[in-house]
Design a protein around this motif. Structure first.
Motif, PDB file in Angstrom:
ATOM      1  N   SER A  44       0.834  -1.208   0.000  1.00 38.81           N
ATOM      2  CA  SER A  44       0.000   0.000   0.000  1.00 38.81           C
ATOM      3  C   SER A  44       0.866   1.255   0.000  1.00 38.81           C
ATOM      4  N   GLU A 108      -1.593  -3.054   6.648  1.00 38.74           N
ATOM      5  CA  GLU A 108      -2.730  -2.666   5.807  1.00 38.74           C
ATOM      6  C   GLU A 108      -3.566  -3.911   5.483  1.00 38.74           C
ATOM      7  N   THR A 111      -4.906  -6.709  -0.290  1.00 29.88           N
ATOM      8  CA  THR A 111      -5.580  -6.291  -1.526  1.00 29.88           C
ATOM      9  C   THR A 111      -6.297  -7.504  -2.125  1.00 29.88           C
ATOM     10  N   GLN A 129      -9.349  -0.572   8.121  1.00 35.96           N
ATOM     11  CA  GLN A 129      -9.536   0.743   7.510  1.00 35.96           C
ATOM     12  C   GLN A 129     -10.814   0.805   6.684  1.00 35.96           C
ATOM     13  N   LYS A 131     -13.057   2.933   6.035  1.00 35.14           N
ATOM     14  CA  LYS A 131     -13.413   4.054   5.139  1.00 35.14           C
ATOM     15  C   LYS A 131     -12.830   3.871   3.731  1.00 35.14           C
ATOM     16  N   THR A 132     -11.792   3.044   3.617  1.00 31.10           N
ATOM     17  CA  THR A 132     -11.166   2.862   2.298  1.00 31.10           C
ATOM     18  C   THR A 132     -11.561   1.533   1.650  1.00 31.10           C
ATOM     19  N   GLN A 133     -12.396   0.737   2.344  1.00 33.64           N
ATOM     20  CA  GLN A 133     -12.730  -0.590   1.822  1.00 33.64           C
ATOM     21  C   GLN A 133     -13.888  -0.557   0.821  1.00 33.64           C
ATOM     22  N   LYS A 134     -13.985  -1.633   0.051  1.00 34.62           N
ATOM     23  CA  LYS A 134     -15.090  -1.785  -0.900  1.00 34.62           C
ATOM     24  C   LYS A 134     -15.778  -3.117  -0.655  1.00 34.62           C
ATOM     25  N   ASP A 303      -8.172  11.410   8.525  1.00 34.14           N
ATOM     26  CA  ASP A 303      -8.498  10.059   8.029  1.00 34.14           C
ATOM     27  C   ASP A 303      -9.997   9.771   8.099  1.00 34.14           C
ATOM     28  N   THR A 304     -10.745  10.545   8.896  1.00 35.95           N
ATOM     29  CA  THR A 304     -12.212  10.393   8.911  1.00 35.95           C
ATOM     30  C   THR A 304     -12.887  11.673   8.410  1.00 35.95           C
ATOM     31  N   ASN A 333      -2.039   9.209   7.615  1.00 32.96           N
ATOM     32  CA  ASN A 333      -1.356   8.101   8.289  1.00 32.96           C
ATOM     33  C   ASN A 333      -0.100   8.590   9.017  1.00 32.96           C
TER      34      ASN A 333
END
Length: 405
Positions: A44, A108, A111, A129, A131-134, A303-304, A333
């Motif tokens: 990452s 991290e 992926t 994390q 907020k960055t996930q799908k 980060d939020t 970060n």
């Protein structure tokens, strides 16, 4: 009398066989399990930390466990392959081989490409994390029937979150040190020394929020001789902060008039507010316009989303920008900047949990015995077990307490 006795025997809560002497049931001794841990190199962007230090690897190996490390995984944290090799780790250039281990440790979250290389039923311990996930990430976990634990969700004996708290301590301390560097910048800084020099007015710091980040930022700023003002809408948090610092500092609830007055006079403003989903915007652009030229904003809550309206995400390579004459530092970060300290901190939290898992006979038994560890699981053999994640991505979930007894 006989009739009464007969009726009592009919309603007796025990059967005749239950009233006879029973054999004693003894607890079966738990068998220790041997762990085989894989630590791949972080791919990452900007991630420089590693989950285990060579000392932690040495401790695990001495307990009979195996650790396989991808070559160069610890370089960004100033740990060489030789240090890991001397500690008993197996070093390999083959990423697929490392990701083929039964247990994977990452900072991290993995992926989709890394998940593809993992074997079914693998155990993954990493950050999540959210907020960055799908959605695809959780679908990939389900298809591989992976059991995944998140650092952020693991609880300690006292109900706190040790990983979150530890990284917040680093971010809080770092925010003041970063601000002190920015204040002396040749082109943009005011040339101020972050300290209380005899005959010179002390540096004024405003901290928004009163959690762990705020506590360590205040502690560091006070240690350097600055005057500190802390704003938060929780009187309980403000009281706890004053008791922890063991001295009286200026504290206030967030009221626009008093906050604006403090921001106008301050040299440094630190954003340390957390929200349930997004950090609340506490400082508007108009308030930032009223700040001193050359003042510094360090938005730790970026980060939020950030609690300054003027905040925009920056990187470690280009960490600052100037808006309304105010220097903004908005790197999400921050602990990764201090990669060795952060790695040691994560390692101290994770390695005891790994030894617990092994002593309990594997992850299955460990989560039955350790509620804090059970709380860390968000995917159990591919089944999503965290309600917050399920609500966020509109996915189905099952309560882990109904699956694991």
């Amino acid at each position: 009398y006989h009739k009464k006795q007969r009726n009592m025997s009919i309603y007796s809560p025990f059967s005749k066989s239950q009233l006879l002497p029973q054999e004693e049931k003894l607890e079966v001794a738990r068998h220790k399990s041997e762990l085989f841990i894989g630590i791949p190199k972080e791919t990452s962007y900007q991630e420089r930390r590693i989950c285990l230090t060579p000392d932690a690897v040495s401790s695990l190996v001495s307990h009979g466990h195996r650790v396989m490390l991808e070559a160069g995984a610890g370089e960004c944290s100033s740990y060489s392959d030789k240090e890991y090799s001397d500690a008993g780790a197996e070093i390999t250039q083959d990423t697929k081989k490392v990701l083929g281990c039964p247990m994977i440790l990452k900072v991290e979250p993995p992926t989709l490409a890394e998940l593809e290389m993992m074997n079914p039923q693998t155990i993954v311990i990493s950050a999540i994390q959210l907020k960055t996930q799908k959605k695809e990430y959780f679908e990939a976990l389900a298809s591989k029937r992976i059991t995944a634990l998140a650092f952020e969700f693991i609880k300690d004996e006292d109900g706190s979150y040790p990983a979150v708290k530890s990284l917040s301590e680093i971010a809080g301390t770092a925010s003041v040190l970063i601000a002190s560097e920015l204040m002396i910048g040749e082109n943009i800084g005011k040339g101020l020394l972050f300290g209380n020099i005899t005959g010179v007015p002390p540096t004024k710091v405003v901290i928004i929020g009163a959690g762990t980040v705020a506590e360590y930022a205040a502690r560091t700023a006070l240690g350097l001789g600055a005057t500190v003002k802390v704003f938060d809408n929780s009187i309980t948090k403000l009281r706890r902060l004053q008791n922890t610092l063991n001295q009286r500092i200026f504290t206030s609830t967030i009221q626009e008039k008093s906050l604006l007055k403090a921001l106008r006079r301050c040299d440094v403003a630190i954003g340390a507010m957390k929200g349930k989903n997004r950090a609340p915007i506490v400082v508007t652009e108009t308030m930032v316009e009223h700040m001193k030229k050359g003042a510094v904003i360090v938005d730790v809550s970026i980060d939020t989303g950030g609690c300054f309206e003027t905040s925009e995400v920056t990187t470690h390579e280009k960490p600052t920008f100037i808006k309304n004459g105010v220097i903004h530092y908005c790197v999400p970060n921050i602990p990764s900047r201090y990669s060795k300290t952060a790695s040691m901190s994560i390692s101290n939290i994770i390695s005891p949990f790994l030894l617990h898992i092994a002593d309990d006979g594997g992850i299955e038994t460990a989560i039955r015995c350790n509620r804090g560890l059970k709380h860390g699981i968000y995917s159990y053999h591919g089944v999503l077990t965290n309600k917050a994640i399920a609500d966020w991505f509109n996915l189905e979930y099952r309560d882990i307490n109904l699956i694991v007894f």
